[in-house]
Every structure is written in structure tokens, then in C-alpha cells.
Design a protein around this motif. Structure first.
Motif, short mmCIF file in Angstrom:
data_model
loop_
_atom_site.label_atom_id
_atom_site.label_comp_id
_atom_site.label_asym_id
_atom_site.label_seq_id
_atom_site.Cartn_x
_atom_site.Cartn_y
_atom_site.Cartn_z
N GLY A 83 0.87 -1.23 -0.07
CA GLY A 83 0.04 -0.06 -0.13
C GLY A 83 0.74 1.19 -0.12
N GLY A 84 2.06 1.26 1.06
CA GLY A 84 3.07 2.29 0.88
C GLY A 84 3.34 2.78 -0.30
N ARG A 88 2.86 5.84 -3.67
CA ARG A 88 4.07 6.85 -4.04
C ARG A 88 3.98 7.28 -5.41
NH1 ARG A 88 9.46 4.52 -3.44
NH2 ARG A 88 10.22 6.51 -3.62
N ILE A 89 3.38 6.40 -6.33
CA ILE A 89 3.60 6.47 -7.86
C ILE A 89 3.11 7.67 -8.27
CG2 ILE A 89 2.66 5.52 -9.81
CD1 ILE A 89 2.74 2.72 -8.60
N ALA A 113 6.27 -0.92 -5.58
CA ALA A 113 5.38 -1.88 -4.67
C ALA A 113 5.91 -1.92 -3.44
CB ALA A 113 4.69 -2.78 -5.44
N VAL A 114 7.17 -2.50 -3.51
CA VAL A 114 7.62 -3.18 -2.14
C VAL A 114 8.61 -2.26 -1.30
CG1 VAL A 114 7.50 -5.45 -2.95
CG2 VAL A 114 9.79 -4.20 -3.18
N SER A 115 8.64 -0.97 -2.11
CA SER A 115 9.66 0.21 -1.69
C SER A 115 9.47 0.64 -0.23
CB SER A 115 10.07 1.00 -2.60
OG SER A 115 9.00 1.81 -2.76
N ARG A 116 8.06 0.42 0.24
CA ARG A 116 7.54 1.08 1.66
C ARG A 116 6.93 0.29 2.42
NH1 ARG A 116 10.69 4.57 0.24
NH2 ARG A 116 10.32 6.83 0.24
N MET A 117 7.45 -0.77 2.96
CA MET A 117 6.64 -2.00 3.51
C MET A 117 6.92 -1.39 4.87
SD MET A 117 7.90 -5.69 2.22
CE MET A 117 9.55 -5.19 1.45
N ARG A 118 5.61 -1.60 5.62
CA ARG A 118 5.42 -1.30 7.06
C ARG A 118 5.49 -2.35 8.17
NH1 ARG A 118 0.32 2.83 6.05
NH2 ARG A 118 1.71 4.47 5.09
N GLY A 158 -8.66 -11.22 -2.67
CA GLY A 158 -9.16 -9.68 -2.21
C GLY A 158 -8.06 -8.56 -2.34
N ILE A 159 -6.87 -9.13 -1.79
CA ILE A 159 -5.78 -8.01 -1.66
C ILE A 159 -5.05 -7.81 -3.06
CG2 ILE A 159 -3.46 -8.06 -0.87
CD1 ILE A 159 -4.43 -9.53 1.60
N ALA A 160 -5.11 -8.94 -3.76
CA ALA A 160 -4.48 -8.68 -5.16
C ALA A 160 -5.59 -7.83 -5.90
CB ALA A 160 -4.42 -9.91 -5.90
N ALA A 161 -7.06 -7.89 -5.78
CA ALA A 161 -7.82 -7.22 -6.60
C ALA A 161 -7.73 -5.74 -6.09
CB ALA A 161 -9.38 -7.57 -6.26
N ARG A 162 -7.55 -5.24 -4.71
CA ARG A 162 -7.61 -4.01 -4.25
C ARG A 162 -6.04 -3.62 -4.96
NH1 ARG A 162 -7.11 -0.94 1.35
NH2 ARG A 162 -6.80 1.06 0.38
N PHE A 163 -4.98 -4.01 -4.98
CA PHE A 163 -3.87 -3.75 -5.61
C PHE A 163 -4.09 -3.48 -7.13
CE2 PHE A 163 -0.07 -4.62 -8.06
CZ PHE A 163 1.22 -3.85 -7.62
N ALA A 164 -4.91 -4.30 -7.59
CA ALA A 164 -5.07 -3.94 -9.12
C ALA A 164 -5.81 -2.71 -9.24
CB ALA A 164 -5.65 -5.10 -9.83
N ILE A 165 -6.87 -2.54 -8.52
CA ILE A 165 -7.70 -1.28 -8.85
C ILE A 165 -7.01 -0.13 -8.48
CG2 ILE A 165 -9.75 0.02 -7.86
CD1 ILE A 165 -10.86 -2.83 -7.00
#
Lengths: 264, 266
Positions: A83-84, A88-89, A113-118, A158-165
Motif C-alpha cells: 500500500g505504501g 508513492r506512484i 510496490a515493495v519500497s515502502r513496507m511497514r 481480495g488483496i490482489a484485487a485491491r492492488f489492481a484497482i
């Protein structure tokens, strides 16, 4: 070989994220407070409704608690992992800083995508896990290993769908300026995934399964734990993910082709 | 003459905001999706002919459409321009100008929200139409007038709270925590999440005493004709009193903050 390389890069980003987050540990505490407030708001909302009605769209109190817990779990896993980075994009595009990402010999999308993991947000997972456990006890639910497997698959879809949207939306930054409010609005929209699917019927159900697939994110995994049919939900979720995934990939690739750096 | 410079700032902000029409439309369209789900949810909660806390189905649905629109133009938030100017020292440029800093940002926010509010009307109109005959109109000319006045005051009240929250940047490195309060606690206390009358009575009474209730819940009550002449006048007076109190509080905090402020730019 390729997978090993990407796994290595992911681990490096995890280390960098740990380092960065340890400097701003206070932010992680604030986010934890935010998650608690969000969860509290959702509970207050539905508990107040249950003061006036016995069920909402056929969903009883304990079932809604479980839904809130699964929704928060899905949202939190998304924010902790990609998400983070994806947020940034738009700024990277407007500030011309995407150049630095494009010059690396790996997938730019993966790299951003993986540059701001929390990783420091992991304790926030305890809140939905505790609520989910409490709800399952109240409902006397004992899911089988197969149900847990379905649950895991549907949660991942579900998480992948959220990423795609989200990727489709932030890719608009290649053409539009000032869509900075969009990620925040999308986040508000995804809060709807905590609404019980029983309120959506007919066209609305199709809209919120395929058009804006918020039902896929939390309702489908929750339904499996409640012992409702899994296969039709997995098929619908996969279809929604396929459609949005294709759109996101096309928007991202097309956008990259039109990207002109403006930074210095 | 004194007000002309603020009117000019508002006009420039209107022009800037209008030049990003597509952004506004997109923002409102995306923001409208939760409204669809909210209406579907309430459609299930309040059936035709049923009432909940004294509100029928049409009134509840109208309530959410009206408060959604009001929320977009009046909701308190942490205003990033103010917090960054304080943190990065750019505030010093404003201090050199013959202007009131609070009024300047009010003019900017007013200018940026006006086009947003007008576009927002176009976006919420289909929702109002979708309710059809259940849509509740203000029952009298007094309700119309009262709603207009309370909506204007709620914008000013919302701004006073925005200014208050943003001034926290004088003391805080990060205003994320304050933003969380603005994002989660205020919508609940203002009636954006639920009409306050749905809460248990003691909680509802306590929430109605806070200024947040005067931003959304009170104007919506006036619109729906749920409060009469005297209550409208009393509510408007309360809004004005909260504005005056917050204005005085902000002036004091501003002075305290300026004592801490150190510009480091060169």
C-alpha cells in the motif's frame, strides 16, 4: 532463478523499510492508533444499528463482527506489504523521480510496490485477530483446515484485487495532474468492504463484485468461515481480479510508454 | 477596501480549483461510490413505512445525501498548506505581508471548496433523483432559509476547527495523530457516520453539545424540518457562539505558536 533474485530484492527492501521505520517509530504508533480508531468507529457504527434492528441484510451481530475483523486484516496486510509503495506512484511521476526506478534492471512496478513496507505495523494485526477470535467464539464456529485454505486463497485474491484497482487509479497520474486526493478517496471506498454482502442485491451485487469489487476483499473470505459456499465466490473473485488485473497492467504499461520525466 | 484582498485570494483559488475540474469530478465520483453503498445499507435498515429514531426511510436517505455534500465543503481537516508553512518556515513570508494569516487561508479554502461544492451538487443530484418521491425537501421557507444560513455557518465553523487542528504544527513534528482525529472521530461526532439521534440518549445529548454536531447534524436537521423556529434560531446562535469561541482560541494559540516559531530558511 528469477524468483530467487526478486526474493532477494524483496528482502533488501524489507531491511531498508525496517531501518526507515525504526527512525520514525512514532509514526507506527500513530498508525496503530488510527487502526484502533477505525476499528472502533466500525464497531460503534454497527453496534448502534443493532440497537435498532436485529440483523442487517440478513447478517447477525457476531457475523458482522467477524466481517469487520476480516476486513481490517485484509486492509492491514495490504497496507503493510504494498500500500505504501503504490501510493508513492503519483508523486514519483509528477516529480520526475520515476526515472530512477526505470533505470534499475528489474520490474519497476515490483520495485516501487515493495519500497515502502511497514513491518512495524505488524502489532496492529492483533486487533482484528482478537476481534475475529472473539466473533468466532460467539458464533461457535470451528472452521475445518479446508475452510482455512479457502479463506487464505480468497483473502489473497481480495488483496490482489485491491492492488489492481489502486494501480489502475494511480496510473492516471501519467496523464492527469493533481489526482493526489484519489488514493485517499480509494481508501475510503475500500472501507465499504466491511459492509455485509446481504445489503447488495441484483445489479448492486454485480457492481460491487466486478465493477468495484469491494465484496471480494472481506465478504468472500468471511463467508467461507461462516460455512457458506466457497467455489462460486472464488470464481467470481478470480474473474474480478482477472479483469482489473488486465486493466491495471495495460494502464501501467501504456502510461510508462507516455512517461516524460520532468525532474532534474 | 480591507476585504478586497481576501476576495481576490478567493477568486484566484476559485480559478485554480476550476482549472482542475477533472480532478474534482473524479474525486467526487469516487467519493460517491461509498454513498451508493451507504444508501443500500440504510435501505435495508429502514424499510418502507418504518421509522428509526423518528426518521422514515426517505428522511434517512436524504440525511446521508445532504450530509455527504456538506461534509465535502465544511469538514474540518488538517490543512497541509498551513502545517507545511509552519514546519518549513515559509510562514515568515506571510508574516511580512499586510494580511491576517487565518483569514488568508480561509479565503483560499473558500475558493477551493466553492467549485468543488458546485460540482458536488451535480454528482449528488442523481442520488437524490434515485430516491424519487421519498426525497425529503425542507418543509417551509423558514427551513430553507435556516438551512442556507446554517450551511454557511458550518463552513466557517469547519474552517475554525481546521485552523485549530493545523496550528498543532507549531508543537508537533508530525500531525498524523491530529489528522486521525479529524478523519475518524470528527465524522462520527458530527453525524456523518450516523445521525446522532440514533445513539443512546445520553451519548446523543453529549455529542450534540460539541461543536462538531453543528457542522453536519444541525444543518441536516434544519433541512429535514426536524427542528422548528426557536430551535433553528438557538442552533444558529450556538453555531455563531462556537465560531466566536474558536476564533478567540485560535487567536491565542496563534500568538503562543508564533513565540515558538523560528524561520530557518535562507
Amino acid at each position: 532463478m528469477q524468483i530467487k533474485r526478486y526474493l532477494h530484492i524483496w528482502l533488501q527492501w524489507l531491511k531498508i523499510s525496517l531501518g526507515r521505520e525504526s527512525i520514525f517509530r512514532g509514526n507506527a504508533w500513530v498508525r496503530l492508533l488510527g487502526q484502533a480508531l477505525w476499528l472502533g468507529t466500525a464497531l460503534v457504527f454497527f453496534e448502534t444499528l443493532f440497537l435498532h434492528v436485529p440483523s442487517i441484510g440478513g447478517w447477525k451481530r457476531g457475523q458482522v463482527w467477524l466481517l469487520i475483523a476480516v476486513n481490517e486484516l485484509a486492509q492491514q496486510l495490504y497496507r503493510m506489504s504494498v500500500g505504501g509503495g503504490i501510493g508513492r506512484i503519483p508523486n514519483l511521476i509528477w516529480q520526475g523521480k520515476l526515472d530512477g526506478v526505470l533505470t534499475k534492471p528489474i520490474s519497476p512496478l515490483f520495485n516501487v510496490a515493495v519500497s515502502r513496507m511497514r513491518p512495524y505495523d505488524a502489532p496492529a494485526l492483533l486487533l482484528p485477530l482478537a476481534l475475529g477470535w472473539y466473533a468466532m467464539r460467539a458464533l461457535n464456529l470451528h472452521p475445518t483446515p479446508a475452510q482455512w485454505l479457502w479463506f487464505g486463497m480468497l483473502l489473497a485474491v481480495g488483496i490482489a484485487a485491491r492492488f489492481a484497482i489502486t494501480l489502475s487509479a494511480v496510473s492516471l497520474a501519467f496523464w492527469l495532474t493533481r489526482i493526489y486526493a484519489l488514493p485517499a478517496l480509494l481508501s475510503e471506498m475500500f472501507n465499504l468492504s466491511g459492509y455485509p454482502e446481504g445489503i447488495f442485491r441484483g445489479a448492486a451485487r454485480a457492481l460491487f463484485t466486478f465493477g468495484v469489487p469491494v465484496l471480494v476483499i472481506a465478504n468472500f473470505p468471511t463467508a467461507v468461515l461462516l460455512g457458506w459456499p466457497a467455489l462460486p465466490r472464488l470464481a467470481a473473485g478470480a474473474l474480478a481480479l482477472g479483469g482489473w488485473g488486465a486493466l491495471a497492467a495495460a494502464a501501467w504499461r501504456y502510461g510508462l510508454r507516455h512517461y516524460t520525466a520532468v525532474g532534474g | 477596501m480591507h476585504w478586497r484582498k481576501y476576495a481576490l485570494v478567493t477568486w484566484l483559488a476559485v480559478r485554480e480549483a476550476a482549472s482542475y475540474r477533472l480532478n474534482h469530478i473524479l474525486s467526487f465520483v469516487v467519493g460517491a461510490v461509498p454513498l451508493i453503498a451507504m444508501l443500500l445499507l440504510w435501505d435495508k435498515v429502514v424499510g418502507a413505512g418504518e421509522k428509526i429514531a423518528g426518521m422514515g426511510r426517505g428522511e434517512v436517505l436524504t440525511y446521508f445525501i445532504v450530509t455527504r455534500w456538506l461534509y465535502e465543503i465544511a469538514a474540518p481537516t488538517v490543512w497541509w498548506d498551513i502545517t507545511s508553512e509552519i514546519r518549513e518556515g515559509d510562514l515568515v513570508f506571510h508574516l511580512l505581508r499586510p494580511q491576517n494569516y487565518g483569514l488568508y487561508h480561509f479565503a483560499v479554502i473558500l475558493g477551493s471548496k466553492l467549485p468543488y461544492g458546485i460540482i458536488g451538487l451535480g454528482v449528488v443530484a442523481p442520488f437524490a433523483l434515485s430516491i424519487g418521491q421519498s426525497w425529503a425537501w425542507p418543509p417551509s421557507a423558514l427551513a430553507w432559509l435556516g438551512f442556507g444560513a446554517s450551511a454557511l455557518l458550518s463552513m466557517v465553523l469547519g474552517y475554525q476547527l481546521t485552523f485549530l487542528l493545523s496550528l498543532s504544527a507549531f508543537w508537533l513534528e508530525e500531525t498524523d495523530g491530529v489528522a486521525l482525529i479529524a478523519d475518524y472521530v470528527i465524522p462520527l461526532a458530527a453525524g456523518a457516520v450516523l445521525p446522532l439521534s440514533l445513539f443512546p440518549k445520553p451519548i446523543a445529548a453529549a455529542l450534540e453539545m460539541l461543536p462538531f454536531a453543528k457542522i453536519l447534524f444541525f444543518p441536516a436537521q434544519v433541512y429535514l424540518g426536524m427542528v422548528g423556529g426557536k430551535a433553528i434560531a438557538a442552533g444558529l446562535a450556538e453555531q455563531a457562539a462556537w465560531i466566536a469561541a474558536l476564533w478567540a482560541l485560535n487567536a491565542w494559540i496563534w500568538r503562543m505558536g508564533l513565540r515558538r516559531f523560528r524561520a530557518v530558511g535562507g
